[in-house]
Each structure stands twice: as structure tokens, then as C-alpha cells.
Design an enzyme around this catalytic site. Structure first.
Site, mmCIF file in Angstrom:
data_model
loop_
_atom_site.group_PDB
_atom_site.id
_atom_site.type_symbol
_atom_site.label_atom_id
_atom_site.label_comp_id
_atom_site.label_asym_id
_atom_site.label_seq_id
_atom_site.Cartn_x
_atom_site.Cartn_y
_atom_site.Cartn_z
ATOM 1 N N GLU A 90 0.829 -1.217 0.000
ATOM 2 C CA GLU A 90 0.000 0.000 0.000
ATOM 3 C C GLU A 90 0.862 1.266 0.000
ATOM 4 O O GLU A 90 0.354 2.363 -0.141
ATOM 5 C CB GLU A 90 -0.960 -0.013 1.196
ATOM 6 C CG GLU A 90 -0.322 -0.013 2.577
ATOM 7 C CD GLU A 90 0.050 -1.415 3.090
ATOM 8 O OE1 GLU A 90 0.575 -2.228 2.288
ATOM 9 O OE2 GLU A 90 -0.149 -1.681 4.290
ATOM 10 N N ARG A 91 2.198 1.101 0.163
ATOM 11 C CA ARG A 91 3.064 2.289 0.187
ATOM 12 C C ARG A 91 3.356 2.815 -1.223
ATOM 13 O O ARG A 91 3.539 3.997 -1.425
ATOM 14 C CB ARG A 91 4.388 1.965 0.853
ATOM 15 C CG ARG A 91 4.261 1.200 2.128
ATOM 16 C CD ARG A 91 4.960 1.892 3.282
ATOM 17 N NE ARG A 91 4.824 1.094 4.485
ATOM 18 C CZ ARG A 91 3.774 1.148 5.302
ATOM 19 N NH1 ARG A 91 2.777 1.984 5.083
ATOM 20 N NH2 ARG A 91 3.709 0.369 6.372
ATOM 21 N N CYS A 121 16.329 -6.680 -0.166
ATOM 22 C CA CYS A 121 16.486 -7.885 0.645
ATOM 23 C C CYS A 121 17.847 -8.526 0.397
ATOM 24 O O CYS A 121 18.276 -9.368 1.162
ATOM 25 C CB CYS A 121 15.389 -8.885 0.331
ATOM 26 S SG CYS A 121 15.490 -9.468 -1.350
HETATM 27 P P1 NAD Z 1 6.020 -6.104 5.124
HETATM 28 O O1 NAD Z 1 6.195 -7.460 5.666
HETATM 29 O O2 NAD Z 1 5.689 -4.997 6.070
HETATM 30 O O3 NAD Z 1 4.846 -6.091 4.017
HETATM 31 C C1 NAD Z 1 4.816 -7.023 2.971
HETATM 32 C C2 NAD Z 1 3.373 -7.207 2.515
HETATM 33 O O4 NAD Z 1 2.607 -7.737 3.606
HETATM 34 C C3 NAD Z 1 2.680 -5.918 2.086
HETATM 35 O O5 NAD Z 1 1.877 -6.185 0.976
HETATM 36 C C4 NAD Z 1 1.851 -5.540 3.298
HETATM 37 O O6 NAD Z 1 0.679 -4.838 2.965
HETATM 38 C C5 NAD Z 1 1.505 -6.883 3.907
HETATM 39 N N1 NAD Z 1 1.366 -6.839 5.370
HETATM 40 C C6 NAD Z 1 1.988 -6.010 6.230
HETATM 41 N N2 NAD Z 1 1.625 -6.290 7.490
HETATM 42 C C7 NAD Z 1 0.763 -7.331 7.433
HETATM 43 C C8 NAD Z 1 0.052 -8.087 8.424
HETATM 44 N N3 NAD Z 1 0.157 -7.815 9.725
HETATM 45 N N4 NAD Z 1 -0.729 -9.093 7.998
HETATM 46 C C9 NAD Z 1 -0.846 -9.390 6.689
HETATM 47 N N5 NAD Z 1 -0.190 -8.693 5.723
HETATM 48 C C10 NAD Z 1 0.610 -7.692 6.087
HETATM 49 O O7 NAD Z 1 7.344 -5.760 4.276
HETATM 50 P P2 NAD Z 1 7.761 -4.399 3.609
HETATM 51 O O8 NAD Z 1 8.150 -3.428 4.669
HETATM 52 O O9 NAD Z 1 6.785 -3.981 2.593
HETATM 53 O O10 NAD Z 1 9.071 -4.874 2.799
HETATM 54 C C11 NAD Z 1 10.331 -4.984 3.393
HETATM 55 C C12 NAD Z 1 10.618 -6.383 3.863
HETATM 56 O O11 NAD Z 1 10.505 -7.294 2.786
HETATM 57 C C13 NAD Z 1 12.043 -6.560 4.379
HETATM 58 O O12 NAD Z 1 12.014 -7.359 5.531
HETATM 59 C C14 NAD Z 1 12.759 -7.261 3.248
HETATM 60 O O13 NAD Z 1 13.886 -8.021 3.624
HETATM 61 C C15 NAD Z 1 11.674 -8.127 2.740
HETATM 62 N N6 NAD Z 1 11.934 -8.546 1.376
HETATM 63 C C16 NAD Z 1 12.345 -9.838 1.182
HETATM 64 C C17 NAD Z 1 12.638 -10.279 -0.089
HETATM 65 C C18 NAD Z 1 13.102 -11.685 -0.323
HETATM 66 O O14 NAD Z 1 13.233 -12.060 -1.473
HETATM 67 N N7 NAD Z 1 13.341 -12.486 0.686
HETATM 68 C C19 NAD Z 1 12.509 -9.409 -1.184
HETATM 69 C C20 NAD Z 1 12.073 -8.108 -0.961
HETATM 70 C C21 NAD Z 1 11.789 -7.690 0.341
#
Ligand code: NAD
Length: 498
Positions: free
Chosen positions: A180-181, A285
Site C-alpha cells: 500500500e506504500r 532484501c
Molecule cells: P512487510 O512485511 O511490512 O509487508 C509485505 C506485505 O505484507 C505488504 O503487501 C503488506 O501490505 C503486507 N502486510 C503487512 N503487514 C501485514 C500483516 N500484519 N498481515 C498481513 N499482511 C501484512 O514488508 P515491507 O516493509 O513492505 O518490505 C520490506 C521487507 O521485505 C524486508 O524485511 C525485506 O527483507 C523483505 N523482502 C524480502 C525479499 C526476499 O526475497 N526475501 C525481497 C524483498 C523484500
């Protein structure tokens, strides 16, 4: 009266959809701190509407010939290619990363589309002739149905593209719940799919937050879930979706170490470390967040990193002169600043301090400058937590075996790199670390699309990595047919029921 607020909508059944529109969330310009739009947040009813459209579309899309599917994929590939600059602009405006980095992200996503264009080859089954007298056996794979993708803010085009081109090529229909960001890029991608000839309902975008995610995880018509995001959410998604009987792959956070041996090209290694730590403001990541100096290399490496980190130009992503943009939100900035302060309090040496950075003309932007910490120990909060910001921690170890032990003691296992001129050390490292993706003199070892991407341990919950052969396996299930075709014996006798 001010200008009307721009609303970022869903994409359901081949068109923009307002949905119930009961709740919205602000979308910021991270470089100025201003709210530039509101994104609508899906209700459970909106989720159901998107899934029902995807169920209906599956009936036809799953039966579309390989030639038809490939035709759409090739057209989509060309359209994404033709719109790289436009997509990069959309990414940078909401995420904040510099345009060159955003273009690179689209390019890496495009490689997955190109991989998926080869789906006829990828879906070929096996055939065994005459396994018994007059009996053959063969296998093929079929799509699952409606599959969902839930993705993070840091790669609004590339990470969804790890999923949807492969899922759709395999004959599934796909519902994307982007972050959503920075939600706008997904809508533009939906338009490009439609322009490529993808039938309505095969690709949908549901804007939203936890409400939308929970409704997708609980929906009985969603067969599988691909998630990428932080580790605590990845773990809970894996558990909830698995309990609901869905196939699930949930990629989590990371703490990526780059190990520098005394026999490395130090100058080159320092440059690579800086780019890998501070590119995209460390919000990758696969960013390097821990530099591990082996033996006597520490002092010289730390001095080189310090001097060069100070030359990095921080500013709005849209400025061609910026090397590094802002972080995603004010909350992210405050969290990162708090972790830097904790490191100082816990005894790390703050070599370059990015706190309090003010970018002229962007005074309210969410900026943190490149930060370098030395003498970091594994017990410190800044090392134990994923920072996800422009902070490089330096740790010191005696030899490559201690470096391997350090990497393996960490709960994450996404990526790691070693800089050395010794094949023997590199080989010991590649075999010894419990990590999914390893770079040898390559700082950010993101695999090409025809290999699969994924980490180990707390960086991935589930069995399969994304894209590449494991992506095809994830989005399909196998059938094996054992067939007997006995020789028909013609007879001049009158046919009877025997
Ligand atoms: P996030 O976990 O906050 O959000 C990811 C998704 O989950 C979003 O679509 C968000 O709306 C949803 N979400 C958030 N809170 C939720 C909840 N309580 N219940 C259900 N859904 C929820 O992550 P972010 O801040 O958007 O992205 C950064 C993170 O993603 C970092 O930890 C990074 O390492 C990780 N990441 C990992 C990879 C990988 O390949 N392993 C790749 C990119 C990013």
C-alpha cells in the site's frame, strides 16, 4: 478549494474498480514528505469480487493453448520493454529510489517475463514407452487455479514479476496485493497485460492492507499464495495459508554478510560493498548490511569505506545527480535512526553518521545518510535486527572458517558474498554457508530468471523458491498417466460381448 485527491484504485475484471472504498491510506512522496494520493484499501467483499472474477477467468485461461498463452506473454514482454522509463518514473515517485535503480528493477523483472515466454519448453512432461507389454507412462503438469501474490514496497515491479508472468504462463489466474506504500506501478502493469491481450480476470490488483491479505488467505477459492516481505509476516502468512490447505511460499527478511579476505582486490571490494549497502538506501532484501573483515584487512577496508561513503550524493530519486534517495516512510527513518543510536550506545564505533541529514530543497523528505559502523558485535541490536536502511556494520573475524560460523549463526539465510582471489577459500565458503544465494566477488548475487530465487532459514518459509524451475513447479501440479492400448485383433467371427 485545493485540487481533488488522487485515488489509486483496484484492477478487477479487466478494468479499474473503486471497490467499496470504505477505507484509504496515504501514499507519500518520500523525497518531500508530502501526501500525493490516497490508495483505496480492499474490504473482504472487494477480495471476493476479484477472486470470483479470477475463478471465472480460470475456466478459459487454463484451457488456452500454449501458443495463445505464449503470444500474450511475448506481447506483454514488448510492452514492458517499451515502457521501462515510464514504469521507472512511477516507481521512483512513490518509492523514492533513483531512476537508474528503478530502471534496473524493471529490467530484472522483464527477465522473468522472458523466462516465462519459454513456457512450452518448461511444461514438457516425461514419456516412458512400453513400461509393460502394451503399456506406456507419461506425465504432465496442470495449473492450480487462482493464485495470490502479496508483495513488499521495496520492488513494486520486480517482486510481483517474480510471480505473475510464471503463474499466468502456467495457466493460472493471478490476484496481486501489492504494498500500500507504492501501489501505482501494479495498476500500470495491469493495463499493459490488458493491452497485450490477456483476458479480463486473469490478472487482478487488489490494493490493501492486512484486511485484504487475511481475506485472500482465508478465501476457499485461492489455491496458492506467494508472499515476499518481512520475516514475522512471512512466518504468519505461511502458517495461516498452510492451515487453510493452500500451497504457500513466503520469502522473508535478511541479514546479508559480505566477507572480505586479505587476498581480495580491496579497492574493488570496497566499491562493491558501498554500492550493495547503500544502493536503494539499503532497502533491498539482498543489500549487504554486514561487512566481515577477515584477518588484517579490517583497518584498511574500514578507512576506504569511510572515505567513499562520505562522497555518496543523497537526494530525491528523480534527480539524476542523486546516488541514493530517501527511505520509504518517516516511521522507517525514525526506526533506522533509533538502531544507529542503539549501536553507538552498545559500543560500536560510529564512523560515518547519517542521522540528521538535511537535503536542501527537500527538508521534509524521509532521508537518512549513508552510515558506517565499525567494531560491531553479533550481540548488538543493530546486528540482530534487519535494519533495511543505509547502514553498513563492520565485524572482524580471524579467518574464513570463523566467517562461515558467523554467517551460519545468524537466523537469516538469504544472500551472502565473499571477496577473495583464492578459489580454495571461495569453495570452502560456498559449501559451508547455510544461505540460498552466494556471490563470489559478486556483492548482490540475485540469480537470473532461469534459476530460482530464495533464501534459507528465516528468509523463506515453504519448500520452493520463486521463478525459474521452482516457480514453474510451485504454480503447477503433476499428473502421471499409465495407459494400456492393447493391440486390437480383428476377427471374421460375429462380434459377441466376450
Ligand atoms: P512487510 O512485511 O511490512 O509487508 C509485505 C506485505 O505484507 C505488504 O503487501 C503488506 O501490505 C503486507 N502486510 C503487512 N503487514 C501485514 C500483516 N500484519 N498481515 C498481513 N499482511 C501484512 O514488508 P515491507 O516493509 O513492505 O518490505 C520490506 C521487507 O521485505 C524486508 O524485511 C525485506 O527483507 C523483505 N523482502 C524480502 C525479499 C526476499 O526475497 N526475501 C525481497 C524483498 C523484500
Amino acid at each position: 478549494m485545493g485540487s481533488p485527491v488522487r485515488i489509486i484504485e483496484h484492477w478487477i475484471d479487466g478494468r479499474r474498480a473503486a471497490g467499496t472504498g470504505e477505507r484509504t491510506a496515504p501514499v507519500h512522496d518520500p523525497a518531500t514528505g508530502e501526501i500525493q494520493a490516497q490508495v483505496t484499501l480492499a474490504s473482504a467483499g472487494d477480495v471476493d469480487a476479484a477472486v470470483r472474477s479470477a475463478v471465472a477467468a480460470f475456466e478459459h485461461w487454463s484451457q488456452a493453448s500454449l501458443s495463445r498463452r505464449t503470444g500474450v506473454l511475448f506481447a506483454f514482454r514488448q510492452l514492458v520493454h517499451d515502457h521501462i522509463d515510464e514504469l521507472a518514473g512511477i516507481i521512483s515517485a512513490e518509492h523514492g529510489k533513483v531512476l537508474a535503480d528503478a530502471r534496473g528493477e524493471v529490467q530484472r523483472g522483464l527477465e522473468v517475463v522472458e523466462f516465462a515466454c519459454g513456457i512450452p519448453q518448461l511444461l514438457k512432461g516425461d514419456y516412458s514407452d512400453q513400461i509393460s507389454t502394451d503399456v506406456d507412462a507419461f506425465s504432465f503438469r496442470e495449473p492450480l487455479g487462482v493464485v495470490a501474490g502479496i508483495t513488499p514496497f521495496n520492488f513494486p515491479v520486480m517482486v510481483p514479476m517474480w510471480m505473475h508472468p510464471v503463474a499466468i504462463a502456467c495457466g493460472n489466474t493471478f490476484v496481486l496485493k501489492p504494498s500500500e506504500r507504492d501501489p501505482s506501478a501494479s495498476l500500470r502493469i495491469a493495463e499493459l497485460w490488458a493491452e497485450a491481450g490477456l483476458p479480463d480476470g486473469v490478472f487482478s490488483v487488489l490494493q490493501g492492507d492486512r484486511t485484504a491479505v487475511d481475506a485472500l488467505l482465508d478465501h476457499p477459492d485461492v489455491a496458492a499464495v506467494s508472499f515476499v516481505g518481512s520475516t514475522p509476516i512471512a512466518r504468519s502468512i505461511f502458517e495461516r495459508a498452510s492451515r487453510a490447505g493452500k500451497r504457500v511460499q513466503a520469502l522473508g527478511g535478511a541479514k546479508n554478510h559480505a566477507v572480505v579476505l586479505p587476498d581480495a582486490d580491496l579497492d574493488g571490494a570496497a566499491d562493491h560493498l558501498l554500492a550493495a549497502a547503500f544502493g536503494s538506501a539499503g532497502e533491498r532484501c539482498m543489500a549487504v548490511s554486514a561487512a566481515v573483515a577477515v584477518g588484517g584487512v579490517a583497518a584498511e577496508l574500514a578507512a576506504t569505506i569511510r572515505d567513499r561513503a562520505r562522497t555518496i550524493v543523497v537526494g530525491p530519486g528523480r534527480d539524476a545527480t542523486s546516488d541514493m534517495g530517501p527511505v520509504i516512510t518517516a516511521a522507517a527513518r525514525d526506526r533506522i535512526v533509533g538502531l544507529i543510536t542503539s549501536a553507538e550506545e552498545e559500543g560500536a564505533e560510529l564512523v560515518v553518521d547519517g542521522r540528521g541529514l538535511v537535503v536542501p530543497g527537500s527538508e521534509n523528505g524521509f532521508f537518512v545518510g549513508p552510515t558506517v559502523l565499525d567494531h560491531v558485535r553479533p550481540s548488538m541490536t543493530v546486528y540482530r535486527e534487519e535494519v533495511f536502511g543505509p547502514v553498513l556494520s563492520t565485524l572482524r573475524v580471524a579467518d574464513v572458517d570463523e566467517a562461515i560460523r558467523l554467517v551460519n549463526a545468524n537466523p537469516y539465510g538469504n544472500g551472502t558474498a565473499i571477496f577473495t582471489s583464492s578459489g580454495e577459500a571461495a569453495r570452502r565458503f560456498q559449501r559451508g554457508v547455510q544461505v540460498g544465494m552466494i556471490g563470489i566477488n559478486v556483492p548482490v548475487p540475485v540469480p537470473m530468471a532461469y534459476y530460482s530465487f530464495g533464501g534459507w532459514k528465516d528468509s523463506l518459509f515453504g519448500d520452493t523458491h520463486v521463478h525459474g524451475p521452482e516457480g514453474v513447479a510451485f504454480y503447477t501440479r503433476g499428473k502421471v498417466v499409465t495407459a494400456r492400448w492393447p493391440r486390437a485383433v480383428a476377427s471374421y467371427a460375429f462380434p459377441t460381448s466376450n
